[in-house]
Design a protein around this motif. Structure first.
Motif, PDB file in Angstrom:
ATOM      1  N   VAL A  13     -14.325  -7.656  -8.125  1.00 51.92           N
ATOM      2  CA  VAL A  13     -13.360  -6.882  -7.342  1.00 51.92           C
ATOM      3  C   VAL A  13     -12.739  -5.845  -8.267  1.00 51.92           C
ATOM      4  N   SER A  14     -12.891  -4.597  -7.917  1.00 50.95           N
ATOM      5  CA  SER A  14     -12.360  -3.534  -8.770  1.00 50.95           C
ATOM      6  C   SER A  14     -10.855  -3.394  -8.548  1.00 50.95           C
ATOM      7  N   LYS A  15     -10.169  -3.074  -9.615  1.00 51.94           N
ATOM      8  CA  LYS A  15      -8.727  -2.868  -9.534  1.00 51.94           C
ATOM      9  C   LYS A  15      -8.448  -1.544  -8.836  1.00 51.94           C
ATOM     10  N   PRO A  16      -7.574  -1.554  -7.841  1.00 50.45           N
ATOM     11  CA  PRO A  16      -7.294  -0.292  -7.139  1.00 50.45           C
ATOM     12  C   PRO A  16      -6.758   0.763  -8.102  1.00 50.45           C
ATOM     13  N   ARG A  17      -7.202   1.992  -7.947  1.00 51.09           N
ATOM     14  CA  ARG A  17      -6.678   3.080  -8.756  1.00 51.09           C
ATOM     15  C   ARG A  17      -5.203   3.278  -8.406  1.00 51.09           C
ATOM     16  N   LEU A  18      -4.456   3.804  -9.376  1.00 56.06           N
ATOM     17  CA  LEU A  18      -3.024   3.977  -9.154  1.00 56.06           C
ATOM     18  C   LEU A  18      -2.762   4.845  -7.934  1.00 56.06           C
ATOM     19  N   TYR A  19      -3.529   5.924  -7.795  1.00 52.90           N
ATOM     20  CA  TYR A  19      -3.269   6.805  -6.658  1.00 52.90           C
ATOM     21  C   TYR A  19      -3.562   6.104  -5.337  1.00 52.90           C
ATOM     22  N   GLU A  20      -4.516   5.149  -5.340  1.00 52.79           N
ATOM     23  CA  GLU A  20      -4.789   4.381  -4.128  1.00 52.79           C
ATOM     24  C   GLU A  20      -3.602   3.479  -3.798  1.00 52.79           C
ATOM     25  N   GLN A  21      -2.987   2.892  -4.833  1.00 55.26           N
ATOM     26  CA  GLN A  21      -1.801   2.077  -4.612  1.00 55.26           C
ATOM     27  C   GLN A  21      -0.670   2.929  -4.034  1.00 55.26           C
ATOM     28  N   LEU A  22      -0.527   4.142  -4.561  1.00 51.36           N
ATOM     29  CA  LEU A  22       0.511   5.045  -4.065  1.00 51.36           C
ATOM     30  C   LEU A  22       0.233   5.465  -2.627  1.00 51.36           C
ATOM     31  N   VAL A  23      -1.048   5.739  -2.333  1.00 51.61           N
ATOM     32  CA  VAL A  23      -1.429   6.088  -0.966  1.00 51.61           C
ATOM     33  C   VAL A  23      -1.005   4.977  -0.008  1.00 51.61           C
ATOM     34  N   THR A  24      -1.261   3.734  -0.396  1.00 47.73           N
ATOM     35  CA  THR A  24      -0.887   2.591   0.444  1.00 47.73           C
ATOM     36  C   THR A  24       0.622   2.556   0.664  1.00 47.73           C
ATOM     37  N   GLN A  25       1.397   2.797  -0.392  1.00 47.44           N
ATOM     38  CA  GLN A  25       2.852   2.776  -0.254  1.00 47.44           C
ATOM     39  C   GLN A  25       3.359   3.938   0.615  1.00 47.44           C
ATOM     40  N   ILE A  26       2.742   5.111   0.441  1.00 48.80           N
ATOM     41  CA  ILE A  26       3.157   6.268   1.248  1.00 48.80           C
ATOM     42  C   ILE A  26       2.868   6.019   2.725  1.00 48.80           C
ATOM     43  N   LEU A  27       1.686   5.457   3.005  1.00 51.43           N
ATOM     44  CA  LEU A  27       1.355   5.149   4.398  1.00 51.43           C
ATOM     45  C   LEU A  27       2.310   4.095   4.964  1.00 51.43           C
ATOM     46  N   GLY A  28       2.723   3.144   4.115  1.00 54.28           N
ATOM     47  CA  GLY A  28       3.702   2.146   4.544  1.00 54.28           C
ATOM     48  C   GLY A  28       5.032   2.788   4.874  1.00 54.28           C
ATOM     49  N   TYR A  29       5.431   3.765   4.061  1.00 51.67           N
ATOM     50  CA  TYR A  29       6.678   4.482   4.330  1.00 51.67           C
ATOM     51  C   TYR A  29       6.591   5.252   5.648  1.00 51.67           C
ATOM     52  N   ILE A  30       5.456   5.926   5.851  1.00 50.81           N
ATOM     53  CA  ILE A  30       5.259   6.691   7.090  1.00 50.81           C
ATOM     54  C   ILE A  30       5.410   5.783   8.312  1.00 50.81           C
ATOM     55  N   GLU A  31       4.838   4.575   8.186  1.00 50.01           N
ATOM     56  CA  GLU A  31       4.901   3.613   9.289  1.00 50.01           C
ATOM     57  C   GLU A  31       6.330   3.137   9.519  1.00 50.01           C
ATOM     58  N   SER A  32       7.008   2.743   8.439  1.00 57.16           N
ATOM     59  CA  SER A  32       8.360   2.188   8.583  1.00 57.16           C
ATOM     60  C   SER A  32       9.370   3.239   9.024  1.00 57.16           C
ATOM     61  N   ALA A  33       9.132   4.503   8.633  1.00 55.21           N
ATOM     62  CA  ALA A  33      10.040   5.585   9.022  1.00 55.21           C
ATOM     63  C   ALA A  33       9.707   6.149  10.390  1.00 55.21           C
ATOM     64  N   HIS A  34       8.638   5.613  11.002  1.00 55.90           N
ATOM     65  CA  HIS A  34       8.205   6.050  12.348  1.00 55.90           C
ATOM     66  C   HIS A  34       7.939   7.556  12.392  1.00 55.90           C
ATOM     67  N   LEU A  35       7.319   8.064  11.308  1.00 58.05           N
ATOM     68  CA  LEU A  35       6.983   9.489  11.292  1.00 58.05           C
ATOM     69  C   LEU A  35       5.772   9.735  12.191  1.00 58.05           C
ATOM     70  N   GLY A  36       5.769  10.877  12.843  1.00 57.29           N
ATOM     71  CA  GLY A  36       4.653  11.250  13.697  1.00 57.29           C
ATOM     72  C   GLY A  36       4.093  12.593  13.281  1.00 57.29           C
ATOM     73  N   PRO A  37       2.990  13.011  13.888  1.00 58.46           N
ATOM     74  CA  PRO A  37       2.393  14.303  13.559  1.00 58.46           C
ATOM     75  C   PRO A  37       3.421  15.431  13.635  1.00 58.46           C
ATOM     76  N   GLY A  38       3.442  16.249  12.588  1.00 56.56           N
ATOM     77  CA  GLY A  38       4.384  17.363  12.530  1.00 56.56           C
ATOM     78  C   GLY A  38       5.640  17.056  11.742  1.00 56.56           C
ATOM     79  N   ASP A  39       5.886  15.767  11.452  1.00 52.92           N
ATOM     80  CA  ASP A  39       7.067  15.395  10.677  1.00 52.92           C
ATOM     81  C   ASP A  39       6.828  15.632   9.192  1.00 52.92           C
ATOM     82  N   LEU A  40       7.909  15.924   8.482  1.00 53.22           N
ATOM     83  CA  LEU A  40       7.833  16.167   7.044  1.00 53.22           C
ATOM     84  C   LEU A  40       8.037  14.877   6.265  1.00 53.22           C
ATOM     85  N   LEU A  41       7.257  14.709   5.188  1.00 52.83           N
ATOM     86  CA  LEU A  41       7.521  13.639   4.240  1.00 52.83           C
ATOM     87  C   LEU A  41       8.675  14.073   3.338  1.00 52.83           C
TER      88      LEU A  41
END
Length: 233
Positions: A13-41
């Motif tokens: 099992v390969s260790k996730p790259r750091l940017y992949e870990q960050l991508v996962t966290q950013i997507l988690g934030y998008i979900e928890s903040a209920h952001l939709g298309p057109g919203d700003l990060l």
């Protein structure tokens, strides 16, 4: 005595790259903040502080999301959400892109080197002016703090047009979306926009001088440069 077949060995099992870990966290934030298309990060500085990483490291994750069409990073505005995918689909998409990157580079080095050679042989004054105008557009973008992506696209389109090769132009259209992925990645590397503009100028000088061999060499050097993408190594 019947023996069960030996089990297949586990794959490492390969260790996730750091940017992949960050991508996962950013997507988690998008979900928890209920952001939709057109919203700003959040702004990059704020997002980097929340994640506890440098802005340079965060930029890699944002480039990865931009490559997959999840966000649109607009100079002066920030990262705008385009759609909300699942984490699994994004990680899968990044893996697939890494796997096809060598093929994209191979196609570009084959097609665009020939296009540069033909452009040096066949270009008109008007077509040379279009190539030089693309350099001006890219420089203006970079001077204002952008990546120069639009000027970069215009440059390669102008070189293709100057080559007067219908079939090669059709092949470039066919791989245009894949080239866009590599363009976003490459121009997201620190210092890369200015380097890319400089290599565009070398190609343009060869086309202006109507020197096919120099144009070929310059375009090949450019493809090697822009294919050096630290993000996906």
């Amino acid at each position: 005595m019947h023996r069960d077949p030996l089990p297949q060995p586990f794959t490492r099992v390969s260790k996730p790259r750091l940017y992949e870990q960050l991508v996962t966290q950013i997507l988690g934030y998008i979900e928890s903040a209920h952001l939709g298309p057109g919203d700003l990060l959040p702004a990059e500085r704020e997002l980097a502080e929340r994640l506890g990483v440098s802005r340079a490291t965060l930029a890699q994750a944002l480039v990865a999301l931009e490559v997959l069409g999840v966000i649109d990073v607009q100079h002066g505005t920030g990262a705008v959400l385009v759609h909300r995918p699942s984490v699994a689909s994004v990680i899968k998409g990044l893996s697939e892109h890494r796997n096809r990157l060598p093929d994209i580079v191979e196609a570009r080095s084959t097609l665009e080197v020939k296009l540069a050679e033909l452009a040096a042989e066949r270009r008109t004054d008007a077509e040379l002016a279009a190539i030089e105008n693309a350099l001006d557009v890219m420089k203006a973008e970079i001077d204002s703090g952008g990546k120069g992506a639009r000027g970069d696209e215009l440059f390669h389109q102008a070189v293709t047009a100057a080559a007067h090769s219908t079939v090669l132009a059709q092949l470039m259209t066919f791989i245009a979306e894949m080239i866009l992925e590599t363009r976003l990645e490459s121009l997201g590397q620190p210092g890369r926009p200015a380097q890319s503009l400089a290599s565009h100028r070398v190609i343009t000088a060869a086309i202006r001088a109507q020197d096919p061999e120099a144009a070929k060499a310059a375009m090949l050097a450019h493809i090697v440069l822009v294919s050096d993408v630290a993000l996906l190594k």
